[in-house]
Write an enzyme that holds these catalytic residues in place. Structure first.
Site, PDB file in Angstrom:
ATOM      1  N   TRP A 322      11.158  -6.175   4.165  1.00  0.00           N
ATOM      2  CA  TRP A 322      11.504  -5.304   2.873  1.00  0.00           C
ATOM      3  C   TRP A 322      10.337  -4.823   1.977  1.00  0.00           C
ATOM      4  CZ3 TRP A 322      11.826  -5.679  -2.379  1.00  0.00           C
ATOM      5  CH2 TRP A 322      12.384  -4.423  -3.129  1.00  0.00           C
ATOM      6  N   HIS A 323       9.675  -6.001   1.754  1.00  0.00           N
ATOM      7  CA  HIS A 323       8.513  -6.152   0.731  1.00  0.00           C
ATOM      8  C   HIS A 323       7.394  -5.196   1.330  1.00  0.00           C
ATOM      9  CE1 HIS A 323      10.638  -9.416  -0.891  1.00  0.00           C
ATOM     10  NE2 HIS A 323      10.096  -8.882  -2.195  1.00  0.00           N
ATOM     11  N   GLY A 324       7.178  -5.130   2.519  1.00  0.00           N
ATOM     12  CA  GLY A 324       5.988  -4.360   3.205  1.00  0.00           C
ATOM     13  C   GLY A 324       5.881  -4.431   4.613  1.00  0.00           C
ATOM     14  N   PHE A 479       6.632  -1.414  -2.842  1.00  0.00           N
ATOM     15  CA  PHE A 479       7.621  -1.687  -1.924  1.00  0.00           C
ATOM     16  C   PHE A 479       8.669  -0.607  -2.094  1.00  0.00           C
ATOM     17  CE2 PHE A 479       6.159  -6.266  -3.396  1.00  0.00           C
ATOM     18  CZ  PHE A 479       5.027  -6.350  -2.641  1.00  0.00           C
TER      19      PHE A 479
END
Lengths: 479, 297
Positions: A322-324, A479
Site C-alpha cells: 500500500w505504501h508504494g 503513497f
C-alpha cells in the site's frame, strides 16, 4: 496545498470565517462550503485529478443507494465488487502499473525471453491511497448492513473529499465520520482552541523535527556507500524520527484543522516509539490504516493457527505494498510480519494494552530496555522502507554490521546537528510527558498562568518559523 | 466565536511584534545586515576600489590593507549573494554616491558559486527601494537562516569576536584544511564565459569607465586547479572584465593549511591578509587606477 505553506495559512482562515458566518445558517451550506473548499484545496495541486475524486464519489454514492434497494445476495455482491473494482482499479493503474510492467519484463528476461517495455509516464494523484480506502469502507459497511446508505449527496461528497484529511488521512470509517456531516456543527470554543494547539504541535513535529532530520537522513542515505556503519545507524535513527514526525505531524494538523470546523477525527498515532513490543507498536502506528486492514481484510480472512500465519503475512505485505510499488516496501512488510508472528502465535500480542509507565513518571529499567529493543527492530525495518531499492538496503545493512560500526559517526554540518540534537531531546521529553494524552501538547501547561502558557505557544510558533528545516513534501503524499 | 477570533488576532499581533523585535536584533547583530545598512548610508565615500561578491570575497579580501596601500577601498560583498545581487548592489552604489570607483573587484569561487542563480539576496531584496511587500516578508520567514548565525554567536566565542573592517568580515578562528589536492582539476573557464550576470556587471562597469577585475578566490586544497589559468579579458571589445585565477597549486602555496582557513574554502583574517597582499602586487603592476590599463600579469 501543503499544510506548512503560506497558501494554507491564508486559505484556512478564509474558509473558517466563511464557514462559521455565512454557511453557519444551515447544514447544507456548511457541507457545500466544505466540498467547495476541499476541491479548491485539492485543485491547488492539480485540478485535473479532481475528476477522479468526483467519479469515485459518484460511483460509491450510487452503489450505496442500489445496495439499499437490492435484497438479492448475488447482486449485492456484484455491486460491492463493482465498487472495489473501480476504486482499486484506479489505484492499481496510477500506483502499481509501472511496477507490474517492470517486474513482468524482468521475469521474462530472467527466463531468457528478451522483452522491451517503456515505463508509462503516470503521475500518482495525491491522496489516492487514502480517499480510495475511505470510500471503500463506506461501500463495504453498507454491504454488510452496518451503515445506512446516505441520500445526501453533498454530505457524502464532503465525507469523501474533506480537505483536512483528504490527502494523507487519517483514513476515516464512514460509520464514524459520515454521521458528523448529517448534523449542523455549532462552534465550540474549547474544541477550536484544542484544534489550534494540535495544529501547533503538528507543525512543530513536521517543520522542525521531521524536516531537519530529513536533511541529515537524506544526506546519509544518498551517500551511504562512502559512510561508516555508525553514521548509517545515525541516518536510520534520524529517518525513524523523520517519518514519525512527518506523518504524525500531518495527522495532528489534519485532526486539529477538523476540530476547528467542529469534527472529531480518529487518532492516528499514539506515541508508537514508546511501545514495548511490536504488537503494541502496530496498535499505536498509523492506527487508521492498521485498523482498516484488521476490519476489512484480516478478520474476513479468519481461520485456524496456520491460516493466522498466512493472514498475518498477507496483511503486512499488503500494508507494505500500500505504501508504494517497490520491493523495499514489501520486504519492510515481511520483516514486520516476522517480528509480529511470535507474539501472535504465543498469544502475547495483546499483553500490553496501556501506555508505558501509565502511573509513574519514568519507566522501569525493564520497560526502558523493551522500548529500546522495539525501537531497534523498527529502525532496522525502516532501512528497507527508506532505501532506493533492495541492493541499496542490503549495502547499508552490510556496512552497518562491519567493523566500521565502531568508528565515530560523521555529519557534515556539526552546528546544525548540535541544534537538531537539542530539539530532538526536547521533543522526546515533551512526547514522554504527554504520552497519556491524545497528543503531547494536549493538556500541557493548562494549569499555568495564561501569560506563561501563551508564551510557550508563541515560543513554539517562533521555533517553527526560525528553526524549521528546508521545506520538504510530506512523505505520505507519495503513497 | 468572537472570543476565539479576538484571541487568535492577539496571538498574531504578538507574533508580528516578535518579528519586529527579531528584525531589530538582526540589524544590530548580523554582519550581513549591518553591512547592508552601512553600504546604503556611507557618508560621501571616496573609494578607488569596490569589492563585490559573496562570502568568499567578504571574508577573503582585506580592504583595510588595500586602503593602507593607496587604494581606498570598501568591501560590499555579502554572504550567500548571487551574481544578480552583486549587480544590484553595484548599481545601487553607483547611483547613490557621486564619487565613482576606478576599479571593481568581483571575488568568486567557481567551486562554490552557482553562477546561474537568479535569486536576490533576501537582505538586499528587503532593503531595496520600491519593493513589493508580501506575507513572505515577515522577518522570521525571510531571514530564517540568520537565526542559526545568531545562535552560533551565542555559543561560539570565535563568532562573537569576528569584526567588520572596511566592509570585510574578519574571523580569527582557525580550521585546518584537511582536504587533498586533486590533480585532475582544471580551471572551469566555460562557467565564467557562460554566466550572463557577469556580462551585465562588465557592461555596468564599462558604462561608468570602471575597470572590472574578476578574481577566482583561493579555496581548500581539493578545489585548486593544477595549473594557473592564463588570465583573459571576458569583454575584449570594451577591454574590460579581466579574469584572474588565484586558486591554483602554485599561487596557493602562500597559505598555511593549518592556520589560514575558517572552513569551507573561506579565508580567516590571516589568510585574507596573504591573499590581499598577493592581489595588491598584481594591482600595483596593472596600475588599475589609471583608466584602460588592464592587462594580464
Amino acid at each position: 496545498m501543503l499544510f506548512n505553506s503560506i497558501d494554507f495559512a491564508i486559505f484556512l482562515p478564509i474558509v473558517f470565517i466563511l464557514y462559521w458566518s455565512v454557511a453557519n445558517k444551515a447544514l447544507e451550506l456548511q457541507n457545500l462550503l466544505l466540498v467547495a473548499a476541499s476541491f479548491v484545496f485539492y485543485a491547488w495541486w492539480d485540478w485535473s485529478f479532481l475528476s477522479l475524486i468526483v467519479f469515485s464519489t459518484l460511483v460509491d454514492y450510487t452503489i450505496g443507494l442500489k445496495l439499499k434497494l437490492e435484497d438479492n445476495q448475488f447482486r449485492r455482491k456484484v455491486l460491492l465488487l463493482a465498487s472495489i473494482f473501480v476504486n482499486l482499479g484506479f489505484l492499481a493503474f496510477f500506483k502499481y502499473c509501472n511496477f507490474f510492467l517492470d517486474n513482468f519484463v524482468a521475469a521474462f528476461s530472467f527466463f531468457g525471453a528478451a522483452m522491451e517495455a517503456t515505463s508509462l509516464k503516470i503521475i500518482l494523484p495525491v491522496g489516492i491511497s487514502f480517499y480510495t480506502f475511505q470510500t471503500l469502507s463506506y461501500t463495504i459497511d453498507v454491504y454488510r448492513k452496518k451503515l445506512e446508505p446516505t441520500n445526501d449527496f453533498i454530505a457524502f461528497s464532503a465525507f469523501v473529499s474533506f480537505f483536512s484529511q483528504l490527502v494523507a488521512g487519517p483514513i476515516e470509517r464512514a460509520t464514524r465520520l459520515l454521521p458528523q456531516f448529517y448534523q449542523r456543527r455549532r462552534f465550540n470554543y474549547s474544541q477550536a482552541v484544542d484544534g489550534m494547539r494540535q495544529i501547533l504541535w503538528g507543525l512543530f513535529k513536521k517543520v522542525v523535527i521531521a524536516d531537519n532530520c530529513a536533511e541529515f537522513a537524506n544526506q546519509i542515505f544518498n551517500n551511504s556507500a562512502d559512510l561508516n556503519g555508525s553514521t548509517l545507524v545515525l541516518g536510520a535513527v534520524l529517518f525513524s524520527f523523520q517519518i514519525y514526525c512527518d506523518f504524525s505531524g500531518y495527522s495532528d494538523i489534519a485532526i486539529g484543522t477538523a476540530r476547528l470546523f467542529g469534527f472529531d477525527l480518529m487518532k492516528n498515532f499514539s506515541f508508537p516509539y514508546f511501545s514495548r513490543d511490536i504488537a503494541e507498536f502496530w496498535r499505536r502506528w498509523h492506527i487508521s490504516l492498521s485498523t482498516w486492514f484488521r476490519d476489512y481484510l484480516y478478520i474476513p480472512l479468519g481461520g485456524s493457527i496456520s491460516m493466522k500465519i498466512r493472514n498475518t503475512f498477507i496483511i503486512f505485505i499488503v500494508s507494505g505494498f500500500w505504501h508504494g510499488a517497490n520491493w523495499t516496501f514489501i520486504v519492510w512488510g515481511v520483516l514486520n510480519a516476522i517480528y509480529f508472528l511470535p507474539l501472535l502465535l504465543s498469544g502475547r500480542n495483546r499483553n500490553i494494552i496501556t501506555i508505558v509507565a501509565a502511573h509513574q513518571r519514568l519507566p522501569t529499567l525493564k520497560e526502558l530496555l523493551l522500548i529500546l529493543k522495539t525501537f531497534t527492530f523498527t529502525v532496522f525495518a525502516w532501512i528497507f522502507f527508506r532505501a532506493e531499492n533492495l541492493p541499496h538496503a542490503f549495502d547499508i545493512i552490510s556496512a552497518i554490521f562491519s567493523y566500521r560500526l565502531f568508528e565515530a559517526p560523521k555529519v557534515s554540518n556539526a552546528f546544525d546537528f548540535f541544534i537538531l540534537t537539542i530539539l530532538l531531546i526536547y521533543f522526546i521529553i515533551q512526547e514522554w510527558n504527554g504520552r497519556r494524552w491524545n497528543y503531547a501538547l494536549e493538556k500541557f501547561g493548562l494549569k499555568w498562568h495564561r501569560s506563561i502558557r501563551w508564551g510557550l505557544y508563541l515560543l513554539l510558533f517562533i521555533i517553527v518559523c526560525l528553526l524549521g528545516g528546508n521545506k520538504q513534501d510530506f512523505i505520505y503524499f507519495q503513497f | 466565536m468572537i472570543l476565539f477570533i479576538k484571541k487568535t488576532i492577539l496571538f498574531l499581533f504578538l507574533f508580528i511584534a516578535s518579528n519586529f523585535i527579531y528584525l531589530i536584533i538582526l540589524q544590530k547583530t548580523d554582519w550581513n545586515y549591518k553591512k547592508r545598512i552601512d553600504a546604503l548610508t556611507l557618508d560621501a565615500p571616496d573609494n578607488d576600489i569596490i569589492v563585490i561578491g559573496n562570502s568568499l570575497a567578504m571574508d577573503g579580501i582585506d580592504t583595510e590593507l588595500l586602503s593602507q596601500n593607496g587604494y581606498q577601498s570598501y568591501n560590499l560583498s555579502l554572504g550567500g549573494s548571487s551574481l544578480r545581487t552583486n549587480y544590484i548592489q553595484l548599481n545601487e552604489y553607483l547611483t547613490l554616491y557621486e564619487k565613482k570607483p576606478k576599479c571593481v573587484i568581483l571575488g568568486l569561487g567557481s567551486y562554490l558559486n552557482d553562477f546561474e542563480k537568479e535569486t536576490i539576496h533576501p537582505i538586499v531584496e528587503y532593503t531595496q527601494k520600491d519593493r513589493e511587500v508580501s506575507f513572505r516578508d515577515l522577518p522570521m520567514l525571510k531571514f530564517r537562516w540568520l537565526f542559526k548565525e545568531l545562535l552560533k554567536k551565542l555559543v561560539s566565542k570565535a563568532h562573537r569576536e569576528a569584526s567588520l573592517k572596511y566592509g570585510q568580515l574578519r574571523f580569527k578562528k582557525q580550521v585546518p584544511d584537511n582536504t587533498a589536492l586533486d590533480h585532475n582539476n582544471d580551471f572551469p573557464i566555460d562557467r565564467y564565459k557562460s554566466a550572463p550576470f557577469i556580462y551585465d556587471i562588465i557592461d555596468l562597469c564599462s558604462d561608468y569607465d570602471i575597470e572590472l577585475i574578476i578574481v577566482e578566490m583561493p579555496g581548500l586544497k581539493k578545489t585548486r586547479h593544477k595549473k594557473r589559468f592564463n588570465c583573459m579579458l571576458l569583454d575584449e571589445v570594451n577591454n574590460n572584465g579581466l579574469l584572474l585565477d588565484y586558486n591554483n597549486f602554485s599561487d596557493c602555496e602562500i597559505f598555511d593549511d593549518q592556520k589560514d582557513w575558517i572552513g569551507d574554502s573561506h579565508l580567516n583574517a590571516y589568510g585574507a591578509k596573504k591573499m590581499t597582499t598577493r592581489l595588491l602586487s598584481d594591482l600595483q603592476k596593472m596600475d588599475v587606477t589609471a583608466p584602460q590599463r588592464l592587462k594580464c600579469r
